[in-house]
Scaffold this motif. Structure first.
Motif, short mmCIF file in Angstrom:
data_model
loop_
_atom_site.label_atom_id
_atom_site.label_comp_id
_atom_site.label_asym_id
_atom_site.label_seq_id
_atom_site.Cartn_x
_atom_site.Cartn_y
_atom_site.Cartn_z
N LEU A 155 0.84 -1.19 0.01
CA LEU A 155 0.04 -0.07 0.06
C LEU A 155 0.85 1.19 0.08
CD1 LEU A 155 -2.65 -1.26 2.70
CD2 LEU A 155 -3.07 -0.68 0.14
N ARG A 156 1.90 1.19 0.87
CA ARG A 156 2.89 2.44 0.92
C ARG A 156 3.47 2.55 -0.47
NH1 ARG A 156 7.61 3.34 5.56
NH2 ARG A 156 7.81 5.63 5.07
N SER A 157 3.88 1.70 -1.19
CA SER A 157 4.27 1.93 -2.38
C SER A 157 3.81 2.45 -3.65
CB SER A 157 4.78 0.53 -3.25
OG SER A 157 3.77 -0.32 -3.46
N VAL A 158 2.57 2.67 -3.54
CA VAL A 158 1.55 3.68 -4.46
C VAL A 158 0.99 4.77 -3.57
CG1 VAL A 158 1.25 1.76 -6.16
CG2 VAL A 158 -0.30 1.89 -3.91
N TYR A 159 0.32 4.61 -2.54
CA TYR A 159 -0.28 5.74 -2.09
C TYR A 159 0.58 6.68 -1.16
CZ TYR A 159 -4.87 3.06 -3.19
OH TYR A 159 -5.76 2.66 -3.64
N ARG A 160 0.13 8.01 -1.21
CA ARG A 160 1.14 8.84 -0.26
C ARG A 160 0.72 8.69 1.08
NH1 ARG A 160 4.14 12.58 -3.38
NH2 ARG A 160 3.88 14.11 -1.72
N SER A 161 -0.59 8.54 1.43
CA SER A 161 -1.16 8.69 2.67
C SER A 161 -2.12 7.51 3.15
CB SER A 161 -1.88 10.02 3.14
OG SER A 161 -2.54 10.07 4.22
N PRO A 162 -2.37 7.15 3.93
CA PRO A 162 -3.45 5.90 4.43
C PRO A 162 -4.92 6.51 4.26
CG PRO A 162 -1.78 5.88 6.26
CD PRO A 162 -1.50 7.28 5.56
N ASP A 163 -5.00 7.99 4.21
CA ASP A 163 -6.14 8.62 3.82
C ASP A 163 -6.48 8.66 2.52
OD1 ASP A 163 -6.90 9.32 6.52
OD2 ASP A 163 -5.63 11.13 6.29
N ASP A 164 -5.51 8.17 1.62
CA ASP A 164 -5.85 7.92 0.16
C ASP A 164 -6.29 7.00 -0.35
OD1 ASP A 164 -4.87 10.75 0.09
OD2 ASP A 164 -3.10 10.06 -0.52
N ILE A 165 -5.98 5.90 0.38
CA ILE A 165 -6.52 4.33 0.05
C ILE A 165 -7.91 4.25 -0.36
CG2 ILE A 165 -6.61 2.05 0.92
CD1 ILE A 165 -4.49 2.62 2.79
N ASP A 166 -8.25 3.80 -1.63
CA ASP A 166 -9.43 3.48 -2.19
C ASP A 166 -10.12 2.33 -1.48
OD1 ASP A 166 -9.66 4.81 -4.88
OD2 ASP A 166 -7.40 4.18 -4.70
N VAL A 167 -11.56 2.40 -1.22
CA VAL A 167 -12.24 1.72 -0.46
C VAL A 167 -12.14 0.19 -0.63
CG1 VAL A 167 -14.53 2.19 -1.41
CG2 VAL A 167 -14.45 1.37 0.94
N PHE A 168 -12.10 -0.18 -1.96
CA PHE A 168 -12.24 -1.64 -2.36
C PHE A 168 -10.74 -2.24 -1.87
CE2 PHE A 168 -10.51 -4.74 -5.36
CZ PHE A 168 -11.26 -5.67 -5.23
N THR A 169 -9.79 -1.48 -2.31
CA THR A 169 -8.46 -1.93 -1.89
C THR A 169 -8.43 -1.90 -0.36
OG1 THR A 169 -7.48 -0.99 -3.92
CG2 THR A 169 -6.01 -1.31 -2.16
N GLY A 170 -8.46 -1.00 0.24
CA GLY A 170 -8.42 -1.03 1.74
C GLY A 170 -8.96 -2.21 2.29
N ALA A 171 -10.47 -2.39 1.97
CA ALA A 171 -11.32 -3.52 2.59
C ALA A 171 -10.85 -4.79 2.40
CB ALA A 171 -12.67 -3.05 2.03
N VAL A 172 -10.40 -5.13 1.01
CA VAL A 172 -10.01 -6.42 0.77
C VAL A 172 -8.57 -6.86 1.38
CG1 VAL A 172 -11.34 -6.80 -1.26
CG2 VAL A 172 -9.00 -6.02 -1.50
N ALA A 173 -7.74 -5.91 1.58
CA ALA A 173 -6.44 -5.94 2.35
C ALA A 173 -6.59 -6.24 3.66
CB ALA A 173 -5.68 -4.75 2.27
N GLU A 174 -7.78 -6.23 4.29
CA GLU A 174 -7.89 -6.21 5.86
C GLU A 174 -7.87 -7.92 6.15
OE1 GLU A 174 -11.40 -4.49 7.08
OE2 GLU A 174 -10.45 -2.62 7.27
N GLU A 175 -7.77 -8.10 7.31
CA GLU A 175 -7.76 -9.68 7.70
C GLU A 175 -9.38 -10.00 7.93
OE1 GLU A 175 -5.95 -9.72 11.66
OE2 GLU A 175 -4.00 -9.26 10.96
N HIS A 176 -9.38 -11.57 7.75
CA HIS A 176 -10.82 -12.13 7.85
C HIS A 176 -11.30 -11.70 9.19
CE1 HIS A 176 -10.16 -15.21 4.41
NE2 HIS A 176 -9.83 -13.85 4.27
N VAL A 177 -12.82 -11.80 9.03
CA VAL A 177 -13.61 -11.69 10.22
C VAL A 177 -13.46 -13.16 10.86
CG1 VAL A 177 -15.78 -12.62 8.98
CG2 VAL A 177 -15.84 -11.27 11.09
N SER A 178 -13.71 -13.28 12.17
CA SER A 178 -13.54 -14.62 12.78
C SER A 178 -14.82 -15.56 12.26
CB SER A 178 -13.63 -14.28 14.54
OG SER A 178 -13.92 -15.67 15.03
N ASP A 179 -14.30 -16.62 11.95
CA ASP A 179 -15.21 -17.73 11.33
C ASP A 179 -15.82 -17.21 10.11
OD1 ASP A 179 -14.31 -19.69 13.29
OD2 ASP A 179 -15.70 -18.71 14.77
N GLY A 180 -15.51 -16.19 9.38
CA GLY A 180 -16.14 -15.93 8.14
C GLY A 180 -15.06 -15.83 6.97
N ALA A 181 -15.74 -15.48 5.77
CA ALA A 181 -14.94 -15.58 4.46
C ALA A 181 -14.50 -13.92 4.15
CB ALA A 181 -15.57 -16.06 3.39
#
Length: 486
Positions: free
Chosen positions: A452-478
């Motif tokens: 993420l840091r290699s392309v975005y200048r700030s965490p506040d710039d991250i697109d919502v699709f990219t940020g959401a799928v980069a997160e860890e899984h919810v417990s016992d869910g996909a």
């Protein structure tokens, strides 16, 4: 406690909020009459993926003199036995809520670059955002990560369901993009959105029966030449031919409808009109889709904790709440529900063939040749885990045809989000009452921080699709999750 973006975006409104939203819609309509420059926007992202969705079902004129879609008169039959085809009158007080051709709802205010409709172009420091393609290459490379316990059918049901809920037409005559489909799990992807469309499917001159499959005699979007004939499936949603697994599910549900009609005809009086048999079967098919979605599919995606917290499990009271607006959120259609792209495998095993995914787009001949083989692949092959990694068949060869370059599904997702005025990932975290991410190396991203840091200048710039799928899984869910300290 972990809170899902997927669930957070479905948060209900109070009666007061519902009334406020309707008033806001009216004010937007009046504003549009005064500000001609607010009429927008055909996006590359929408046109690329939804090119098989026709505007003919919306209007043969230019959006019915601009805003009549929002103001169409609706006379509801209070004692109606069956759902309307276009979703109107589900709510007698607000009859257009959840119906076709309505603007997507906003979870938070849009973030257009000029405050009106120009896509989000700049980061918080004023510098240009990275190109969607650069984000795709850096953050979403293809990595094989098969699920331990779920097959491709989990992915396929998600796509089938998505085509029952969301569809952005090629052009939108307003900066608030329209949903071509109904917001309800009502099998409109099987039956269509209008009386004219279902009449065409049932009785039109282009249909004929071959076994239990309904096949058109002439070419239609996404068809393929097979043994000197043009073949494709036709259904309530024009994207039926996008992927063989999708064609299979459409075929299965058409067959189930026909089976139900036959059984109903056997037990009901012979004087019962055909239309009643059709509507009764349609009601049962819709209920089957709802049962599969809530009992079998959704628990896999959001996990048991979220199912209980948001009272989605069977056994809770589901009394009708007329203040709840079911209209789909823009961020759900344009970003959150697109998490499923990461679950599509690089290959599908068809008999003794291991077929690359790019050789299956818009090729329903695989289903016509052997439906059972495609169905077995959905039930046997493993889907990919939900994460930031998207296989190269989707990022390099999407909808690729002979002699033409393919699209990149991640670039389309990111560009669509910007075109639709979706604010940044952190904006949605804040709206969901979650801690904002202040560092690329926040634990919520696991090992994705460096990418993420290699392309975005700030965490506040991250697109919502990219940020959401980069997160860890919810417990016992996909699905991935947004972490909260609550």
């Amino acid at each position: 406690m972990k809170v899902l973006l997927f669930v957070c975006i479905l948060t209900v409104m109070s009666a007061g909020e519902a009334d406020t939203e309707v008033n806001n819609i009216d004010s937007v309509i009046e504003q549009r009459d005064d500000e001609e420059n607010n009429y927008v926007v055909c996006t590359l992202a929408d046109a690329a993926e939804t090119s098989q969705i026709s505007l003919e079902d919306i209007s043969k004129s230019k959006y019915q003199e601009r805003h009549n879609i929002r103001r169409r008169s609706t006379a509801c039959q209070q004692e109606a036995r069956y759902r309307t085809m276009d979703g109107r009158c589900n709510n007698a007080r607000w009859p257009t809520w959840g119906s076709t051709n309505q603007p997507f709802r906003r979870f938070i205010d849009p973030a257009y670059d000029d405050g009106k409709f120009v896509p989000r172009l700049r980061g918080v420091d004023g510098h240009p955002l990275p190109s969607p393609r650069a984000v795709s290459v850096a953050v979403h490379p293809g990595t094989d990560s098969p699920s331990d316990d779920n097959t491709v059918m989990v992915m396929q049901w998600g796509q089938f369901l998505d085509h029952d809920l969301t569809g952005t037409p090629l052009h939108a005559d307003t900066r608030e993009q329209l949903n071509l489909l109904t917001a309800f799990v009502d099998a409109s992807n099987v039956y269509g959105l209008s009386e004219d469309q279902i009449s065409h499917l049932r009785n039109g001159p282009y249909m004929r029966t071959k076994g239990d499959n309904l096949l058109p005699e002439s070419n239609h979007g996404g068809c393929q030449t097979d043994n000197s004939n043009e073949w494709c499936f036709e259904a309530g949603d024009d994207r039926v031919n996008v992927f063989p697994g999708l064609s299979v599910l459409h075929t299965v549900f058409v067959r189930e409808h026909n089976r139900l009609v036959k059984e109903l005809a056997d037990v009901m009086p012979s004087t019962i009109p055909d239309d009643v048999l059709f509507e009764e079967a349609r009601k049962i098919v819709s209920a089957i889709m709802q049962q599969i979605t809530y009992r079998e599919w959704l628990p896999i995606i959001v996990g048991p904790l979220a199912m209980r917290k948001y009272r989605l499990t069977p056994g809770y009271s589901f009394r009708y709440n007329f203040t709840q607006n079911p209209t789909i959120y823009n961020v759900f259609a344009s970003a959150a529900f697109r998490y499923g792209h990461s679950t599509i495998p690089r290959f599908l095993t068809l008999g003794d063939r291991r077929v690359p995914i790019e050789q299956l787009f818009n090729r329903p001949s695989e289903v016509i040749r052997d439906l059972d083989t495609v169905l077995k692949a959905l039930l046997k092959d493993r889907r990919q885990e939900v994460n930031r990694f998207i296989n190269s068949g989707l990022t390099e060869h999407l909808f690729e045809t002979s002699g033409d370059m393919g699209f990149d599904i991640v670039s389309l997702n990111i560009q669509r989000g910007r075109d639709h005025g979706l604010p940044s990932y952190n904006s949605f975290r804040k709206a969901c009452r979650l801690p904002e991410v202040t560092s690329f190396h926040d634990s919520v991203f696991g090992k994705a921080g460096a990418a993420l840091r290699s392309v975005y200048r700030s965490p506040d710039d991250i697109d919502v699709f990219t940020g959401a799928v980069a997160e860890e899984h919810v417990s016992d869910g996909a699905a991935n999750c947004l972490k909260s300290d609550e």
